[in-house]
Design a protein around this motif. Structure first.
Motif, PDB file in Angstrom:
ATOM      1  N   ILE A 100      39.393  13.333   7.349  1.00  0.00           N
ATOM      2  CA  ILE A 100      40.656  13.774   7.953  1.00  0.00           C
ATOM      3  C   ILE A 100      40.665  13.339   9.414  1.00  0.00           C
ATOM      4  O   ILE A 100      39.893  13.828  10.230  1.00  0.00           O
ATOM      5  CB  ILE A 100      40.841  15.304   7.846  1.00  0.00           C
ATOM      6  N   GLU A 101      41.562  12.404   9.746  1.00  0.00           N
ATOM      7  CA  GLU A 101      41.669  11.898  11.116  1.00  0.00           C
ATOM      8  C   GLU A 101      42.553  12.772  11.987  1.00  0.00           C
ATOM      9  O   GLU A 101      42.289  12.948  13.163  1.00  0.00           O
ATOM     10  CB  GLU A 101      42.222  10.473  11.124  1.00  0.00           C
ATOM     11  N   SER A 102      43.641  13.286  11.415  1.00  0.00           N
ATOM     12  CA  SER A 102      44.585  14.088  12.175  1.00  0.00           C
ATOM     13  C   SER A 102      45.106  15.214  11.299  1.00  0.00           C
ATOM     14  O   SER A 102      45.237  15.057  10.088  1.00  0.00           O
ATOM     15  CB  SER A 102      45.781  13.241  12.647  1.00  0.00           C
ATOM     16  N   CYS A 103      45.424  16.321  11.945  1.00  0.00           N
ATOM     17  CA  CYS A 103      45.994  17.483  11.261  1.00  0.00           C
ATOM     18  C   CYS A 103      47.170  17.965  12.099  1.00  0.00           C
ATOM     19  O   CYS A 103      46.995  18.314  13.270  1.00  0.00           O
ATOM     20  CB  CYS A 103      44.939  18.579  11.125  1.00  0.00           C
ATOM     21  N   TYR A 104      48.361  17.958  11.504  1.00  0.00           N
ATOM     22  CA  TYR A 104      49.580  18.329  12.216  1.00  0.00           C
ATOM     23  C   TYR A 104      50.170  19.589  11.597  1.00  0.00           C
ATOM     24  O   TYR A 104      50.402  19.638  10.388  1.00  0.00           O
ATOM     25  CB  TYR A 104      50.626  17.210  12.125  1.00  0.00           C
ATOM     26  N   SER A 105      50.436  20.591  12.409  1.00  0.00           N
ATOM     27  CA  SER A 105      51.201  21.754  11.962  1.00  0.00           C
ATOM     28  C   SER A 105      52.665  21.351  12.012  1.00  0.00           C
ATOM     29  O   SER A 105      53.134  20.824  13.030  1.00  0.00           O
ATOM     30  CB  SER A 105      50.940  22.941  12.892  1.00  0.00           C
ATOM     31  N   VAL A 106      53.393  21.574  10.904  1.00  0.00           N
ATOM     32  CA  VAL A 106      54.765  21.080  10.819  1.00  0.00           C
ATOM     33  C   VAL A 106      55.734  22.156  10.363  1.00  0.00           C
ATOM     34  O   VAL A 106      55.340  23.147   9.747  1.00  0.00           O
ATOM     35  CB  VAL A 106      54.863  19.870   9.852  1.00  0.00           C
ATOM     36  N   ALA A 107      56.991  21.941  10.682  1.00  0.00           N
ATOM     37  CA  ALA A 107      58.067  22.805  10.183  1.00  0.00           C
ATOM     38  C   ALA A 107      58.570  22.196   8.882  1.00  0.00           C
ATOM     39  O   ALA A 107      58.543  20.985   8.698  1.00  0.00           O
ATOM     40  CB  ALA A 107      59.202  22.876  11.208  1.00  0.00           C
ATOM     41  N   GLY A 108      59.011  23.027   7.982  1.00  0.00           N
ATOM     42  CA  GLY A 108      59.534  22.531   6.716  1.00  0.00           C
ATOM     43  C   GLY A 108      58.838  23.206   5.560  1.00  0.00           C
ATOM     44  O   GLY A 108      58.223  24.260   5.710  1.00  0.00           O
ATOM     45  N   ILE A 113      50.360  18.597   7.717  1.00  0.00           N
ATOM     46  CA  ILE A 113      50.246  17.248   7.185  1.00  0.00           C
ATOM     47  C   ILE A 113      48.964  16.654   7.757  1.00  0.00           C
ATOM     48  O   ILE A 113      48.725  16.712   8.972  1.00  0.00           O
ATOM     49  CB  ILE A 113      51.465  16.370   7.539  1.00  0.00           C
ATOM     50  N   LEU A 114      48.141  16.101   6.880  1.00  0.00           N
ATOM     51  CA  LEU A 114      46.887  15.485   7.273  1.00  0.00           C
ATOM     52  C   LEU A 114      47.009  13.971   7.179  1.00  0.00           C
ATOM     53  O   LEU A 114      47.629  13.452   6.247  1.00  0.00           O
ATOM     54  CB  LEU A 114      45.756  15.917   6.334  1.00  0.00           C
ATOM     55  N   GLN A 115      46.414  13.269   8.112  1.00  0.00           N
ATOM     56  CA  GLN A 115      46.261  11.820   7.992  1.00  0.00           C
ATOM     57  C   GLN A 115      44.796  11.587   7.663  1.00  0.00           C
ATOM     58  O   GLN A 115      43.907  12.086   8.368  1.00  0.00           O
ATOM     59  CB  GLN A 115      46.628  11.093   9.273  1.00  0.00           C
ATOM     60  N   VAL A 116      44.539  10.850   6.579  1.00  0.00           N
ATOM     61  CA  VAL A 116      43.173  10.626   6.129  1.00  0.00           C
ATOM     62  C   VAL A 116      42.915   9.135   5.925  1.00  0.00           C
ATOM     63  O   VAL A 116      43.849   8.354   5.715  1.00  0.00           O
ATOM     64  CB  VAL A 116      42.869  11.389   4.815  1.00  0.00           C
ATOM     65  N   ARG A 117      41.642   8.755   6.004  1.00  0.00           N
ATOM     66  CA  ARG A 117      41.206   7.396   5.676  1.00  0.00           C
ATOM     67  C   ARG A 117      40.016   7.511   4.738  1.00  0.00           C
ATOM     68  O   ARG A 117      39.077   8.259   5.018  1.00  0.00           O
ATOM     69  CB  ARG A 117      40.799   6.622   6.917  1.00  0.00           C
ATOM     70  N   VAL A 118      40.086   6.769   3.641  1.00  0.00           N
ATOM     71  CA  VAL A 118      39.034   6.819   2.631  1.00  0.00           C
ATOM     72  C   VAL A 118      38.711   5.408   2.129  1.00  0.00           C
ATOM     73  O   VAL A 118      39.431   4.455   2.418  1.00  0.00           O
ATOM     74  CB  VAL A 118      39.434   7.729   1.436  1.00  0.00           C
ATOM     75  N   THR A 119      37.645   5.331   1.324  1.00  0.00           N
ATOM     76  CA  THR A 119      37.168   4.048   0.833  1.00  0.00           C
ATOM     77  C   THR A 119      37.980   3.484  -0.316  1.00  0.00           C
ATOM     78  O   THR A 119      38.045   2.260  -0.477  1.00  0.00           O
ATOM     79  CB  THR A 119      35.702   4.171   0.368  1.00  0.00           C
ATOM     80  N   SER A 120      38.600   4.374  -1.132  1.00  0.00           N
ATOM     81  CA  SER A 120      39.231   3.899  -2.368  1.00  0.00           C
ATOM     82  C   SER A 120      40.119   4.993  -2.955  1.00  0.00           C
ATOM     83  O   SER A 120      40.073   6.146  -2.509  1.00  0.00           O
ATOM     84  CB  SER A 120      38.141   3.561  -3.384  1.00  0.00           C
ATOM     85  N   PRO A 121      40.888   4.643  -3.987  1.00  0.00           N
ATOM     86  CA  PRO A 121      41.645   5.686  -4.685  1.00  0.00           C
ATOM     87  C   PRO A 121      40.731   6.798  -5.227  1.00  0.00           C
ATOM     88  O   PRO A 121      41.092   7.969  -5.180  1.00  0.00           O
ATOM     89  CB  PRO A 121      42.346   4.925  -5.815  1.00  0.00           C
ATOM     90  N   LEU A 122      39.557   6.430  -5.716  1.00  0.00           N
ATOM     91  CA  LEU A 122      38.611   7.457  -6.184  1.00  0.00           C
ATOM     92  C   LEU A 122      38.155   8.348  -5.030  1.00  0.00           C
ATOM     93  O   LEU A 122      37.994   9.558  -5.190  1.00  0.00           O
ATOM     94  CB  LEU A 122      37.395   6.811  -6.860  1.00  0.00           C
ATOM     95  N   GLY A 123      37.966   7.733  -3.866  1.00  0.00           N
ATOM     96  CA  GLY A 123      37.613   8.520  -2.684  1.00  0.00           C
ATOM     97  C   GLY A 123      38.714   9.477  -2.300  1.00  0.00           C
ATOM     98  O   GLY A 123      38.459  10.614  -1.887  1.00  0.00           O
ATOM     99  N   LEU A 124      39.961   9.030  -2.431  1.00  0.00           N
ATOM    100  CA  LEU A 124      41.103   9.898  -2.140  1.00  0.00           C
ATOM    101  C   LEU A 124      41.158  11.045  -3.138  1.00  0.00           C
ATOM    102  O   LEU A 124      41.397  12.196  -2.765  1.00  0.00           O
ATOM    103  CB  LEU A 124      42.405   9.096  -2.158  1.00  0.00           C
ATOM    104  N   GLU A 125      40.940  10.734  -4.396  1.00  0.00           N
ATOM    105  CA  GLU A 125      40.958  11.772  -5.427  1.00  0.00           C
ATOM    106  C   GLU A 125      39.897  12.842  -5.150  1.00  0.00           C
ATOM    107  O   GLU A 125      40.165  14.039  -5.251  1.00  0.00           O
ATOM    108  CB  GLU A 125      40.729  11.133  -6.792  1.00  0.00           C
ATOM    109  N   GLU A 126      38.719  12.421  -4.753  1.00  0.00           N
ATOM    110  CA  GLU A 126      37.638  13.363  -4.426  1.00  0.00           C
ATOM    111  C   GLU A 126      37.998  14.183  -3.187  1.00  0.00           C
ATOM    112  O   GLU A 126      37.774  15.393  -3.139  1.00  0.00           O
ATOM    113  CB  GLU A 126      36.318  12.620  -4.216  1.00  0.00           C
ATOM    114  N   LEU A 127      38.572  13.542  -2.181  1.00  0.00           N
ATOM    115  CA  LEU A 127      38.971  14.266  -0.975  1.00  0.00           C
ATOM    116  C   LEU A 127      40.043  15.306  -1.305  1.00  0.00           C
ATOM    117  O   LEU A 127      39.982  16.437  -0.813  1.00  0.00           O
ATOM    118  CB  LEU A 127      39.474  13.297   0.092  1.00  0.00           C
TER     119      LEU A 127
END
Length: 156
Positions: A100-108, A113-127
């Motif tokens: 998780i690179e960034s975490c934003y508290s948002v209205a709505g 909302i989190l901004q993330v960077r991962v190695t692959s779709p499988l990495g995203l699924e695990e995250l």
């Protein structure tokens, strides 16, 4: 408004010019910075130190290319509480996840909302599994296909 008078945000025009130049090039030397804003090197050094002390200048960072370091997949993950009465402590529950690179508290509809960077779709699924488990939230994910620009300097 004179050069020394405060502009919106409480900063003098010269301080804004210094911040604008440092936002464009954080490695700019005091000599180059002085030349760009029309001050002496000692005056620029003093102003930069003052901007750091008041928190207007919060640090200097390197921009890293995710593809080059093996983290080519960027995504935005929206968090919605499963239990609206649960404590709003999601950032603390998730801060141990380095993807998780960034975490934003948002209205709505979503809370964060989190901004993330991962190695692959499988990495995203695990995250996503780890996020849901740690924070007890539902998620909605948007995968980034390309990034025409990011980390633009603020319009100072």
């Amino acid at each position: 408004m004179s050069e020394r008078s405060a502009t919106p945000g409480g900063l003098e025009a010269t301080d804004r010019a210094i911040l604008r130049e440092l936002a464009r090039d954080g490695r700019c030397s005091f000599t180059d910075l002085a030349e760009r804003v029309g001050l002496s090197v000692s005056a620029v050094h003093q102003r930069v130190r003052r901007l750091e002390q008041r928190g207007a200048l919060q640090g200097y960072t390197a921009k890293v290319d995710g593809d080059q370091i093996g983290l080519p997949l960027t995504a935005f993950i929206s968090l919605t509480p499963i239990d609206p009465a649960a404590p709003d402590d999601y950032p603390q529950r998730l801060e141990h996840l380095p993807e998780i690179e960034s975490c934003y508290s948002v209205a709505g509809d979503e809370s964060y909302i989190l901004q993330v960077r991962v190695t692959s779709p499988l990495g995203l699924e695990e995250l996503l599994r780890q996020i849901r488990e740690a924070a007890k939230v539902s998620t909605r994910t948007t995968v980034v296909l390309s990034t025409p620009f990011e980390h633009r300097p603020p319009a100072i």
